[in-house]
Each structure stands twice: as C-alpha cells, then as structure tokens.
Design an enzyme around this catalytic site. Sequence first.
Site, PDB file in Angstrom:
ATOM      1  CB  CYS A   1      -3.879   2.806   1.105  1.00  0.00           C
ATOM      2  SG  CYS A   1      -3.973   1.351   2.145  1.00  0.00           S
TER       3      CYS A   1
ATOM      4  CD1 TRP B   1      -7.262  -3.820  -1.740  1.00  0.00           C
ATOM      5  CD2 TRP B   1      -5.535  -4.447  -0.473  1.00  0.00           C
ATOM      6  NE1 TRP B   1      -7.076  -5.182  -1.887  1.00  0.00           N
ATOM      7  CE2 TRP B   1      -6.041  -5.591  -1.128  1.00  0.00           C
ATOM      8  CE3 TRP B   1      -4.433  -4.601   0.376  1.00  0.00           C
ATOM      9  CZ2 TRP B   1      -5.482  -6.867  -0.945  1.00  0.00           C
ATOM     10  CZ3 TRP B   1      -3.889  -5.870   0.561  1.00  0.00           C
ATOM     11  CH2 TRP B   1      -4.410  -6.978  -0.104  1.00  0.00           C
TER      12      TRP B   1
ATOM     13  N   GLY C   1       1.223   1.277   2.959  1.00  0.00           N
ATOM     14  CA  GLY C   1       2.372   0.385   3.145  1.00  0.00           C
ATOM     15  C   GLY C   1       2.136  -0.533   4.326  1.00  0.00           C
TER      16      GLY C   1
ATOM     17  CE  LYS D   1      -7.904  -9.344 -16.843  1.00  0.00           C
ATOM     18  NZ  LYS D   1      -6.587  -9.731 -16.619  1.00  0.00           N
TER      19      LYS D   1
HETATM   20  C1  AGP Z   1      -4.739  -7.962 -13.611  1.00  0.00           C
HETATM   21  O1  AGP Z   1      -5.981  -7.812 -14.163  1.00  0.00           O
HETATM   22  C2  AGP Z   1      -4.608  -7.523 -12.227  1.00  0.00           C
HETATM   23  N1  AGP Z   1      -5.047  -6.209 -12.039  1.00  0.00           N
HETATM   24  C3  AGP Z   1      -3.234  -7.752 -11.627  1.00  0.00           C
HETATM   25  O2  AGP Z   1      -2.916  -9.107 -11.738  1.00  0.00           O
HETATM   26  C4  AGP Z   1      -2.104  -6.931 -12.260  1.00  0.00           C
HETATM   27  O3  AGP Z   1      -1.822  -7.392 -13.529  1.00  0.00           O
HETATM   28  C5  AGP Z   1      -0.847  -7.056 -11.387  1.00  0.00           C
HETATM   29  O4  AGP Z   1      -1.139  -6.553 -10.113  1.00  0.00           O
HETATM   30  C6  AGP Z   1       0.342  -6.328 -11.988  1.00  0.00           C
HETATM   31  O5  AGP Z   1       0.082  -4.965 -12.036  1.00  0.00           O
HETATM   32  P1  AGP Z   1       1.043  -4.017 -12.895  1.00  0.00           P
HETATM   33  O6  AGP Z   1       0.962  -4.432 -14.319  1.00  0.00           O
HETATM   34  O7  AGP Z   1       0.497  -2.643 -12.655  1.00  0.00           O
HETATM   35  O8  AGP Z   1       2.423  -4.182 -12.340  1.00  0.00           O
END
Ligand code: AGP
Length: 611
Positions: free
Chosen positions: A2, A76, A103, A487
């Site tokens: 969040c 979230w 958290g 994707k």
């Molecule tokens: C990818 O499109 C997603 N948003 C997700 O899988 C993301 O790559 C993953 O949460 C890792 O995030 P980061 O690169 O900010 O660590």
Amino acid sequence: MCGIVGYIGKNNALIPVLNGLKNLEYRGYDSAGVAYTVKNNNVICVKQVGRIDALLAELGQLNNYTTNLAIGHTRWATHGSPTRLNAHPQSNNDSSIFVVHNGIIENHDAIRSMLKKDGYYFASNTDTEVIPNLIDHYYKKSQNLETAFELAIRQLEGAFAIAMISAFKPNVIYAAKLSSPLAIGISKSGNMVGSDASAMNDVAEKIVYLEDYEIATIKNSSYKIKNYKMAKNINRQPEQIELENIESSKGNFAHYMLKEINEAPKTVQSAILGRIKLETHSIKLGGLERVEEQLDNIDRILIVACGTSYYAGLVGEYLIEEIAGIPVEVQQASEYKYRSEPLSKNTALLAVSQSGETADTIAALKKVEGSGTLKLGIVNSPGSTISRITDAGVYCHAGPEISVASTKAFMAQVTVLALIALKLGEGKSSLYINLLNELPAIPQKISEVLKSADTIQEIAKKYASYKDFLYIGRGYDYPLALEGALKLKEISYIHAEGCPAGEMKHGPLAMIDELFPTFALAGGKSLSQKTFSNMQEIKARNGKIIVVTTKKSVKALKDLADDMIVIPDTNDQLMPLLEAVVVQLFAYYVALHKGLDIDKPRNLAKSVTVE
Ligand code: AGP
C-alpha cells in the site's frame, strides 16, 4: 503493498496528502482513505472503495477544509477484501486513534485475541485494526501516547510502515518502520511522512529515510527518531530529494503503457549514454567503479529478482556467461530466501528491480548481509531501498515507469545487463567488439519495430478472444517467451505460458489444438531452424502460430505461420531488445481490444512491498 502519507504543518493538510496518495496509487488502488483533525481535537475519517478519484469525489472541494494534520492511505488488500470497512485508516473502538499501515502484521491473531479478552471488538477483517487498539490498550495504562505507541510497536511481528494520529495529541504524527519503506519529508511549511519520495515531493525539499526498528515523532517544524530495538536516539541528516521529474501526463498516448513502450528507443539510448567508449573500446559504469577490484575476482554471479525483472535477469545470464565467461544463476527472489546454498566469497549477488522496493528482492539481499558477499543492484528508482542497501550498482535511467506492466524498465535492465557483461568480458571474445558497435544501433532498430504497431494491433484483435496462449523460444529468445506470456497474463487476464521450445514435446504440446495458439519467438539466427521444427510439431496438431522473425526467414515460414511479425536483424544476444517491444505491443492491443484497465490491471500493483 500500500501507500501511506501524512502531513503536519501550516497549510491545509488534505492537499499534500491527497496529492501524495495520487503519486502512490501505483502501490495499490483497491480502496483509499484519510483521517484529519478538526476543531475541538476531533479526528474525522473518510474512506472509499476504488481509486483516489472516488475518495476525492467523496471529500468534495479540498479548499473547504482547514485542517493542518492528516494521514492517508491507498490500499492493495492483503487481509480482508477491498471494502470501505477494511480500507484504512483503521481506528480504535472509540475512534480517538487512527492508523495507516503498509505491510503485514504476522501476529495479528494473537494480539486480537489478547485484546478481545480485554473487551476490545473488531469491525474489519484487517490485520491492521489490532494496531490502534493495541496503542489504546497501552495508552489506558500509561496515559502517555508516545510510550503507548512504542510499546505497541514492540509487540508487532512482520513488516510494517505505520503512521498514526490521535485526538489525544492533535499536533503530532507518530511513525514506525520495519521492512516496509518509510521516510520523513522536510519542507518550509511543515513536515511529512510517506512510503517514498514521490508521496512528498510536491511539498518536501528534503527527505530522511527511516531504517528498520525505528520510530519517529513528527511535528510541524521538528522530528525525532529512535531505534526502539537498541533504545537509542538517532540523529540522521536530511538529504536532497532525488526524484526525476514525474512526467505525469500520458502525452498523446491513451495509456502510460503505450507511452512507455514507445519510449523504448530513448530508454536504451539513456541506458547506454556515456557508458560505451567506442574510441577506447571500453565500458564505463561509474556506479561499479568503487568495487572494481572485487569485481575482478568475481567467479560467479547470482541474480535475484521478481517478475519481469527476473526475466531480464535470465537474458543477463546468457549474456554474462557468453561474453564474460562467468557462471551465472538466476533465482526468483521470493524463493531464494528459502535456499541454503553456501556462497563462496567470490560470488556476487546482483539484485534487479525497477522499483527498488520489492520486498522479496530486498529480503534476498538481507539474507547475505554480513556474509562478505558483494551486493550489486540494477535499479530504476533513485533513492529506493535496494539502491541504498547494495554495495554498488547501475541505474537504468529509464525515468519513472507508471504503468503496472513493466515495459521500458525491462528494456533498460536488459541493456544494462549487456553493458555489465561487456564490462566483465572486456576484450575476452570477438563478440565483444561486435556487440560494442551494435548496441548503439539498437534504438534505431527498435524505432523500426514500433512502425509495425498497426500490424501487431490487427493480429492482436484476431486473437483477443482466445482463452489460452503458449509462448516458445530458444536461447536468448526463451526469456522473451516467458516475458511475453507474463505481459499477456497481467493486462489481458488470458492464461499464457512461456516454455523453452525444446521442452514443448515433454508435455506442453498436449495442450495444443486449434483453440490454443502459440506465439513463437524466432528472431535469433543460430537456433531459429530448431524453433521452426517445433512450429512444425504445433502445426501438425492444428495449432495456430504467430511468429516473430527476421526478413530472411519470411519465405521459409510463410506456409507454417498463421501470422508473422517481421523485425530488423541484429545479433542473437541483442534480439531480446527488439522482440520485447513486439510482445509488449501484442499484449497491449489484446487488452485494449478487451476494453480492460491497462495501466492498473486488477489484483496487481506496481511495487510489491510485502513478502
Ligand atoms: C511486471 O510487469 C510486473 N509489474 C511485476 O512482475 C514486476 O516486474 C515485479 O513485481 C518486480 O518489480 P521490480 O522490478 O520493481 O522489483
């Protein structure tokens, strides 16, 4: 995960708090709320399901409010579905203490049953609601809010970034941090607290990052920090807020995702800018210079990351092994922490992350803290936790990525991994010079690929109603098969699976029929023939095939592929940078055709700050 924010100062507190929530919406957007003080020390709380706009509609004209203290939250959901009751702020039974939290409180059940025995009741299904009631429990005993706050925080287990306000002390924000990111923002008009710099950069000029086991007491012109584990006051100087200007508009693009896909040529350009020295055939990575000596002795690299960053890491594995001859292993950070593999002292741990705040990747880095392992990072967000807890690293310079589906950050990560491979493999292979000269040509070739957007859109419309998709590739094309499938999954909600083309006959081929199309990545030269044979196997089962390939293979594939997307030729090692744009556009146009919320897909968030 969040986003939390708070303001105390001279101005109308609701304005910086709502602006902050808007900037934090990438962290979660299923419900939101604020709490603010009004005359005679009462605290008003307003919560709404859905986006910040829904909360803004509920609040109406912000200028009509005259409060100088407020906290806010965008959610979230982890515990309890997205309802108004489960939205934050959560309060104690008599609504005198309000808390926003990012958290997971892992011992919330035990605390809840302890408090229930003490006569407390709980209205929501959240873990968070135990916090204001636990503070209340200690306040009744101590009649001192600061003491009560600390005693309560000491009880909590798990991950938390917390901000609290109360009618008992209407001129203070209390904050606490363990694992989840939290910082204090300093401005002339007042002070703020927020999940990251973007929550406060409308008002704050300076920032103080809180570390684990720290609580803070924030007033309009002062703040104090204490490490409650060491019972020690902390004197930490504010630093300049490092934030690239948030290009808040989509420009003429319908979605941030489409804008960020079209930024790919510029993104690769920025990632290589000043880092390829053609005159001396060398690579300059300033962020790694302070560990150059250790890097020379590295005999193994362990890449840890999640999601799209993990798939970029997989491309990096092929690049570093082939160009620098150093063995690489790539691990999903969310599982790495359960591995008990001894790390030799010449192993480097390389964390790849767009946000720099992904809790699983941070946990992987913390796992090797104090072990002498060199901790490196490839990060897009300056000032993020991973950029601060690694020994050295390389920034992606892709600029802020707003759309939840990562696109340009993937381009920058793969480019930076190619630069690191070249740096570690300087002069080691004939490939070195070849790639050194080809990499600067990639932005132009990506612009060529972007010209196929209309073709890709037509193909996407044709396949948007299918329920399942298989993505296949070999060698450097294989990680792209995985990324393409991700994707499509995350923005079109279609089930998609990426698998090595050679692995298909060991099971996945059983799924193939005329209702289960395949996306074949066959841009690479060295392995395309083998991938074509796999396409034959699919065709033999009436499977439909979309293939990405280069001009020279068009003739060979015209009877095999149902649809073809032709891209410029380049080295196999750099083909992922061209194919990525194709799979990103395909997923985008499928989701567009389905009329889905592309930038904020359901159930996801841009930065995953809980494990
Ligand atoms: C990818 O499109 C997603 N948003 C997700 O899988 C993301 O790559 C993953 O949460 C890792 O995030 P980061 O690169 O900010 O660590």
